[in-house]
Design a protein around this motif. Structure first.
Motif, mmCIF file in Angstrom:
data_model
loop_
_atom_site.group_PDB
_atom_site.id
_atom_site.type_symbol
_atom_site.label_atom_id
_atom_site.label_comp_id
_atom_site.label_asym_id
_atom_site.label_seq_id
_atom_site.Cartn_x
_atom_site.Cartn_y
_atom_site.Cartn_z
ATOM 1 N N PRO A 198 0.833 -1.205 0.000
ATOM 2 C CA PRO A 198 0.000 0.000 0.000
ATOM 3 C C PRO A 198 0.868 1.254 0.000
ATOM 4 C CG PRO A 198 0.016 -0.977 2.172
ATOM 5 C CD PRO A 198 0.817 -1.887 1.278
ATOM 6 N N THR A 199 0.516 2.200 -0.864
ATOM 7 C CA THR A 199 1.270 3.442 -0.977
ATOM 8 C C THR A 199 0.287 4.594 -1.036
ATOM 9 O OG1 THR A 199 2.996 2.305 -2.199
ATOM 10 C CG2 THR A 199 2.962 4.670 -2.365
ATOM 11 N N LYS A 200 0.439 5.572 -0.156
ATOM 12 C CA LYS A 200 -0.429 6.745 -0.148
ATOM 13 C C LYS A 200 0.412 8.008 -0.025
ATOM 14 C CE LYS A 200 -4.422 4.480 1.878
ATOM 15 N NZ LYS A 200 -5.351 4.440 2.989
ATOM 16 N N ARG A 201 0.007 9.029 -0.790
ATOM 17 C CA ARG A 201 0.659 10.338 -0.769
ATOM 18 C C ARG A 201 2.164 10.238 -1.032
ATOM 19 N NH1 ARG A 201 -3.239 10.564 3.208
ATOM 20 N NH2 ARG A 201 -4.810 12.160 2.931
ATOM 21 N N LEU A 202 2.501 9.467 -2.028
ATOM 22 C CA LEU A 202 3.913 9.228 -2.342
ATOM 23 C C LEU A 202 4.276 9.867 -3.677
ATOM 24 C CD1 LEU A 202 6.529 7.622 -1.619
ATOM 25 C CD2 LEU A 202 5.630 5.819 -3.070
ATOM 26 N N PRO A 203 5.252 10.786 -3.678
ATOM 27 C CA PRO A 203 5.741 11.283 -4.963
ATOM 28 C C PRO A 203 6.902 10.396 -5.439
ATOM 29 C CG PRO A 203 6.650 12.620 -3.203
ATOM 30 C CD PRO A 203 5.774 11.558 -2.567
ATOM 31 N N LEU A 255 3.245 9.756 -9.878
ATOM 32 C CA LEU A 255 4.380 9.092 -10.511
ATOM 33 C C LEU A 255 4.661 9.850 -11.802
ATOM 34 C CD1 LEU A 255 2.794 6.682 -8.904
ATOM 35 C CD2 LEU A 255 4.415 5.276 -10.133
ATOM 36 N N SER A 256 5.798 10.534 -11.858
ATOM 37 C CA SER A 256 6.086 11.338 -13.038
ATOM 38 C C SER A 256 7.581 11.359 -13.349
ATOM 39 C CB SER A 256 5.593 12.770 -12.838
ATOM 40 O OG SER A 256 6.295 13.393 -11.789
ATOM 41 N N GLY A 257 7.884 11.429 -14.625
ATOM 42 C CA GLY A 257 9.263 11.557 -15.066
ATOM 43 C C GLY A 257 10.123 10.330 -14.840
ATOM 44 N N ASN A 258 9.509 9.167 -14.638
ATOM 45 C CA ASN A 258 10.257 7.923 -14.445
ATOM 46 C C ASN A 258 10.483 7.262 -15.802
ATOM 47 O OD1 ASN A 258 10.158 7.807 -11.413
ATOM 48 N ND2 ASN A 258 7.984 7.896 -11.882
ATOM 49 N N SER A 259 11.520 6.421 -15.908
ATOM 50 C CA SER A 259 11.767 5.752 -17.179
ATOM 51 C C SER A 259 12.302 4.342 -16.968
ATOM 52 C CB SER A 259 12.744 6.561 -18.027
ATOM 53 O OG SER A 259 14.000 6.649 -17.392
ATOM 54 N N ALA A 260 12.028 3.495 -17.981
ATOM 55 C CA ALA A 260 12.477 2.101 -17.943
ATOM 56 C C ALA A 260 13.068 1.727 -19.301
ATOM 57 C CB ALA A 260 11.319 1.173 -17.602
ATOM 58 N N GLY A 262 10.426 1.765 -13.802
ATOM 59 C CA GLY A 262 11.201 2.925 -13.366
ATOM 60 C C GLY A 262 10.774 3.446 -12.004
ATOM 61 N N GLY A 263 9.469 3.539 -11.766
ATOM 62 C CA GLY A 263 8.959 4.007 -10.475
ATOM 63 C C GLY A 263 8.743 2.866 -9.501
#
Length: 79
Positions: free
Chosen positions: A2-7, A34-39, A18-19
């Motif tokens: 579970p993930t909440k309020r996570l940048p 989740l932004s600007g991540n890459s794989a 990537g994220g």
């Protein structure tokens, strides 16, 4: 997981996720970005193999992947 309020921003994976990279687990993401991540392969923002992905009240934007799923790649296992 579970993930909440996570940048999660500007992460890089040479292969998948990537994220977030998930293998046969459960993912719940709420009120997160989740932004600007890459794989290098699949799932720039989120990669999940053989596990459920639930995303609510979240933003997945500006992620990239070389093969598939710039934002999310969710694959089912075979066998």
């Amino acid at each position: 997981m579970p993930t909440k309020r996570l940048p999660l921003a500007h992460n890089i994976a040479t292969r998948d996720g990537g994220g977030i990279n998930n293998f046969q687990g459960s993912i719940f993401i709420g009120s997160s970005t989740l932004s600007g991540n890459s794989a290098g392969n699949d799932g720039g923002g989120i990669f999940s193999f053989d596990g459920p992905v639930n995303v609510v009240y979240s933003t997945i934007s500006g992620n990239g992947a070389e093969i598939s799923g710039g934002g999310v790649a969710a694959l089912a296992g075979g066998g």
